[in-house]
Design a protein around this motif. Structure first.
Motif, PDB file in Angstrom:
ATOM      1  N   LEU B 393       0.708  -1.126  -0.019  1.00  0.00           N
ATOM      2  CA  LEU B 393       0.327  -0.018   0.438  1.00  0.00           C
ATOM      3  C   LEU B 393       0.882   1.141   0.183  1.00  0.00           C
ATOM      4  CD1 LEU B 393      -2.754  -0.821   2.660  1.00  0.00           C
ATOM      5  CD2 LEU B 393      -2.732  -1.233  -0.236  1.00  0.00           C
ATOM      6  N   LYS B 414      -4.437   4.368   5.498  1.00  0.00           N
ATOM      7  CA  LYS B 414      -3.818   3.186   4.565  1.00  0.00           C
ATOM      8  C   LYS B 414      -3.608   2.416   5.635  1.00  0.00           C
ATOM      9  CE  LYS B 414      -0.955   5.361   0.931  1.00  0.00           C
ATOM     10  NZ  LYS B 414       0.600   5.972   0.800  1.00  0.00           N
ATOM     11  N   ILE B 445      -4.861   7.116  -2.199  1.00  0.00           N
ATOM     12  CA  ILE B 445      -6.117   6.893  -2.223  1.00  0.00           C
ATOM     13  C   ILE B 445      -7.017   5.880  -2.972  1.00  0.00           C
ATOM     14  CG2 ILE B 445      -7.894   6.972   0.332  1.00  0.00           C
ATOM     15  CD1 ILE B 445      -5.469   6.605   1.597  1.00  0.00           C
ATOM     16  N   LEU B 448      -6.245   2.956  -4.526  1.00  0.00           N
ATOM     17  CA  LEU B 448      -6.086   1.768  -3.624  1.00  0.00           C
ATOM     18  C   LEU B 448      -7.363   1.474  -3.742  1.00  0.00           C
ATOM     19  CD1 LEU B 448      -3.889   0.798  -1.269  1.00  0.00           C
ATOM     20  CD2 LEU B 448      -4.765   2.073   0.412  1.00  0.00           C
TER      21      LEU B 448
END
Lengths: 355, 508
Positions: B393, B414, B445, B448
């Motif tokens: 990440l 994260k 983000i 992700l």
């Protein structure tokens, strides 16, 4: 946010005559008022009942020996010293803090006010030198606590824990761990006297309690204490100097410790670094079973006084029955837990009742 | 009121170039604001535009880093709340600044108690409080009642009475109508009209444009901590223009490309007729594996409550939540977690993270059993797994032993995501995933979250930033006052339409 109880924050219950003045008060509104009023008085009433039951047990187990004027005065005299400390403790806890150093401050004040130097001065000038010394030392320690907490941003628990250790240590250094006997007879004579049959110590306790009640419930200072303890951010936004207020609260406990030290010195005719041992626990216990919230924002002087009387009476009943102090300690612990559990139940019930 | 007449009115407040920085966030980046005596000046802006910070500066609760404030022609510093109150600036905060344990009358006069020589004048206090409440049309609120027992609307009235209790020249109202019903709003407006007739100025913040049209004189629009427009006539400015000013953005975020709509994948989360008394009602939606569903709406519209109810942290009063065809017990977080639901809460710092604990412990805290043997934790395995995830990440700085507190907002987020990844979540509920995250880190983000979805997780995102919901989600639900007022694919709706839906209640 503490909404655990619907009782008013203080025992200043409104005279019922005020209700019609509200004019547009709805039926539910006034019904709720009675409920709230009832639960406030009810809570103190519960403490009174507990006290009466204890007295009943005392009479039943010790008879005449317990139920005498002399014994009642003994209990009150015993309650006076810790009572004065507990009144101060009520202020600081209501304001969202805690003071673990009260016992140590009592010890230091008692030692400082009975050193040879202080006593010589007292004999040369006036016995009140001893009183002033004790009050000054107590208030000074309280100020240090307060400054550490509000300007030094030290957590109250830690700041006062440090004071607990160092104040008692200082008391030991000054007294060289010896008990200091009071020679100033005018001093002891004054404080050990009776006024119309009531010991001066008990009168002092009563005065401190009354003044404490007035300050907490009838002055701007008291009102702001509830706000500072209940919601410090709201208090700040309302323009209250929260930090200065906090310093004042700790100074008040310190002052109360000074007063208690004078009383203790008079009662025992000694100053000692072992005076006031575990007072912090007794005071906090009395305040909590009295109904003051440990998280702040709610406090009651009447409850604290009743709490002190309950513990002192308990102690007396145990002594009368020749039970050891260890048994007494166990009982004390059980009472604290029972009182808090009971309060939570009552709070939950009155909450559901009002919403 | 004629325009010329208003020009004549005294310039009460003149703020120039106000800057306020918090760690990691530049909340105000050069705000200008002029307020004249006797006007209702409306502040408009999206969530996070800086309105709340600005009024705290005005109230003396925050000290600005830069900029000047002139009050009645004289330069001032509002060092603390008292300084502002003393000059006649009072504020009604949105998050209620009342003391629950004190009575109504005590709260109204807190900080400026009616007293003589330190002793409270109690009957005078009560009478004055009663008069103030009557003026607000709420004579029925008993002044001895404890504020904590009042409903939110009653507390709002008490806040207002408190602002009126000062001798004030300027009242700042932060969403005063949020907790009020129609009737109460009209009473409030009457009070505002009376005040302005006396020459008192009002700074009025609201998301409801119809209110601004009704009560406002001039409008200032804030966006990303800056004043983008000022001196707009409240009645004469078109809704479309206001919304354009509020949304036009200089910083563009990069949103990851979503895969072709995954209409054929399996339904993982199914919410049916979910309701919570007084919060929201009849919420139904489905989320498929690999899909991101966004909930848009104003703060307080019920979005967070919907997530928390799905998660079992609040007990639903009606409806069901089903994961992979299995119905969950209502009000049980354990059941939800066991079924594979993870929640990244809005208040990351207070609800989501153990701030002083190491990164790896925060990642493994929800999967502890995986690393324990007879109750003993295999810390080597713990660290190794956490390190692997943190690296994938891209949590920076690297190293899983430092306390989470020392990480930036984006990296903290994260860590929260890594925790649920480790648990092999089926459903991920994200409440304001980029709150407190630097502008630069947001795109990361977003990427992700999308990559989690492509791994087959069903994702539900709540955000106050409409652009974020639209950019990130495949499908969008618009929530207004506890009801879903729109549902559809993200590409069929734009920011203007969403804002229109949440603010006016009708699509333009």
């Amino acid at each position: 946010m503490t909404q655990e109880r619907t009782a008013p924050a203080h025992e200043g219950a409104e005279p019922p005559a005020q209700a019609p003045l509200a004019g547009s008060g709805t039926p539910q509104g006034s019904g709720l008022a009675q409920q709230v009023l009832g639960s406030s008085v009810g809570r103190n009433l519960g403490l009174v009942v507990a006290l009466l039951i204890l007295c009943g047990v005392g009479i039943w187990t010790a008879g005449e020996q317990f139920a005498s004027v002399d014994n009642a005065l003994t209990i009150l005299r015993l309650a006076s010293v810790i009572g004065v400390v507990s009144v101060g403790m009520t202020f600081v806890i209501t304001g969202g803090g805690i003071d673990l150093s009260v016992g140590a401050i009592v010890a230091l004040s008692s030692v400082w006010s009975t050193t040879l130097a202080t006593q010589t001065m007292a004999e040369d000038y006036h016995w009140s030198v001893i009183v002033l010394a004790a009050l000054a030392v107590g208030t000074g320690c309280g100020l240090v606590n307060g400054l550490l907490v509000s300007y030094g941003k030290v957590v109250p628990f830690i700041a006062t824990l440090a004071m607990l250790a160092s104040a008692r240590g200082l008391a030991e250094i000054i007294s060289e761990r010896r008990t200091q006997i009071v020679h100033v007879t005018d001093f002891t004579k004054f404080f050990r006297a009776d006024v119309i049959g009531i010991p001066v110590l008990v009168i002092i306790f009563a005065l401190v309690a009354v003044v404490g009640w007035v300050v907490l419930n009838r002055t701007t200072f008291g009102r702001r204490t509830f706000a500072v303890g209940g919601n410090p951010e709201a208090a700040r936004l309302a323009g209250i100097d929260v930090r200065r207020h906090t310093v004042a609260l700790y100074a008040i406990v310190g002052l109360c410790c000074g007063i208690a030290a004078v009383m203790l010195v008079a009662r025992t005719t000694t100053g000692s670094s072992t005076h006031g041992t575990l007072y912090e626990l007794d005071a906090i216990a009395a305040v909590v079973i009295g109904g003051t919230l440990l998280s702040g924002g709610r406090g009651t002087i009447v409850g604290t006084v009743l709490g002190v009387l309950i513990f002192t009476t308990l102690q007396n009943v145990f002594v009368q029955n020749d039970l050891s102090s260890s048994v007494q300690a166990v009982a004390k612990g059980l009472i604290i837990v029972a009182a808090v559990l009971l309060q939570q139940r009552l709070a939950a019930r009155s909450n559901t009742g009002s919403s | 009121m004629a325009e010329q007449a208003r020009e004549q009115q005294e310039l009460l407040l003149h703020m120039r170039g106000i800057v306020k920085t918090f760690p990691g966030v530049r909340a105000l980046d050069g705000v200008d604001l002029d307020v004249r005596a006797g006007e209702v000046h409306c502040l408009l802006g999206q969530n996070g535009a800086g309105k709340s910070t600005l009024i705290k500066v005005l109230a003396g609760a925050h000290r600005p880093d830069e900029g000047t404030i002139e009050w009645r022609g004289e330069q001032v510093t509002l060092a603390n709340p008292n300084a502002a109150i003393a000059r006649g600036i009072s504020t009604i905060y949105q998050e209620l600044d009342l003391v629950a344990g004190l009575s109504v009358a005590e709260n109204i006069f807190l900080g400026h108690e009616k007293s003589r020589g330190g002793l409270l004048k109690r009957s005078e206090t009560r009478a004055a409080a009663r008069a103030l409440l009557k003026r607000l049309g709420h004579g029925e609120i008993r002044v001895d009642r404890e504020v904590g027992t009042l409903p939110a609307s009653g507390q709002q009235i008490v806040s207002m009475a408190r602002a009126l209790s000062h001798d004030t020249r300027l009242i700042v109202m932060d969403e005063p109508s949020a907790a009020l019903d129609q009737q109460e709003v009209q009473t409030l407006f009457q009070v505002i009209r009376d005040l302005t007739a006396e020459g008192v100025a009002v700074v009025y913040i609201s998301h409801r444009l119809e209110e601004i049209r009704q009560i406002g004189d001039r409008v200032t629009v804030l966006k990303d901590g800056r004043t983008v427009a000022t001196d707009l006539p409240a009645r004469g400015t078109a809704t479309a223009d206001l919304i354009r000013l509020m949304t036009g953005r200089e910083i563009e975020y990069v949103f990851p490309e979503g895969p072709a709509a995954a209409t054929d994948s399996k339904v993982v989360l199914e919410v049916d007729g979910l309701g919570l008394t007084k919060k929201f009602a009849d919420v139904s939606f489905q989320v498929r594996a690999g899909e991101i569903v966004g909930l848009a709406g104003l703060v307080g519209a019920g979005r967070s409550e919907i997530l928390e109810t799905v998660y079992g942290a609040r007990k639903a009063s009606t409806g069901t939540v089903t994961v992979d065809g299995k119905r969950l017990r209502a009000g049980s977080v354990q059941a939800a977690v066991r079924a594979g639901i993870g929640l990244a809460p809005e208040e990351r710092k207070s609800q989501g993270l153990l701030l002083d604990q190491a990164v790896y412990r925060n990642i493994t805290v929800s999967s502890m059993s995986r690393f324990s043997r007879a109750g003993f934790l295999d810390r080597g395995a713990e660290r190794a797994q956490a390190r692997e995830l943190a690296e994938s990440l891209d949590v920076r700085p690297t190293g899983v032993d430092r306390p989470v507190r020392n990480l930036s907002g984006g990296n903290q987020q994260k860590v929260v995501l890594a925790r649920w990844l480790l648990r092999d979540c089926r459903v991920l509920l994200l409440d304001e995933p980029t709150r407190g995250v630097d502008v630069g880190a947001r795109s990361e983000i977003y990427a992700l979250i999308r990559s989690l979805a492509t791994r087959g997780v069903a994702v539900v995102v709540v955000s106050s930033e409409v652009e974020e919901v639209l950019g990130l989600a495949d499908r969008v639900l618009v929530v207004r006052e506890g009801l879903v007022v729109h549902e559809g694919p993200a590409e069929d709706i734009d920011e203007h339409k969403v804002l229109d839906l949440v603010m006016e209640g009708s699509a333009a």
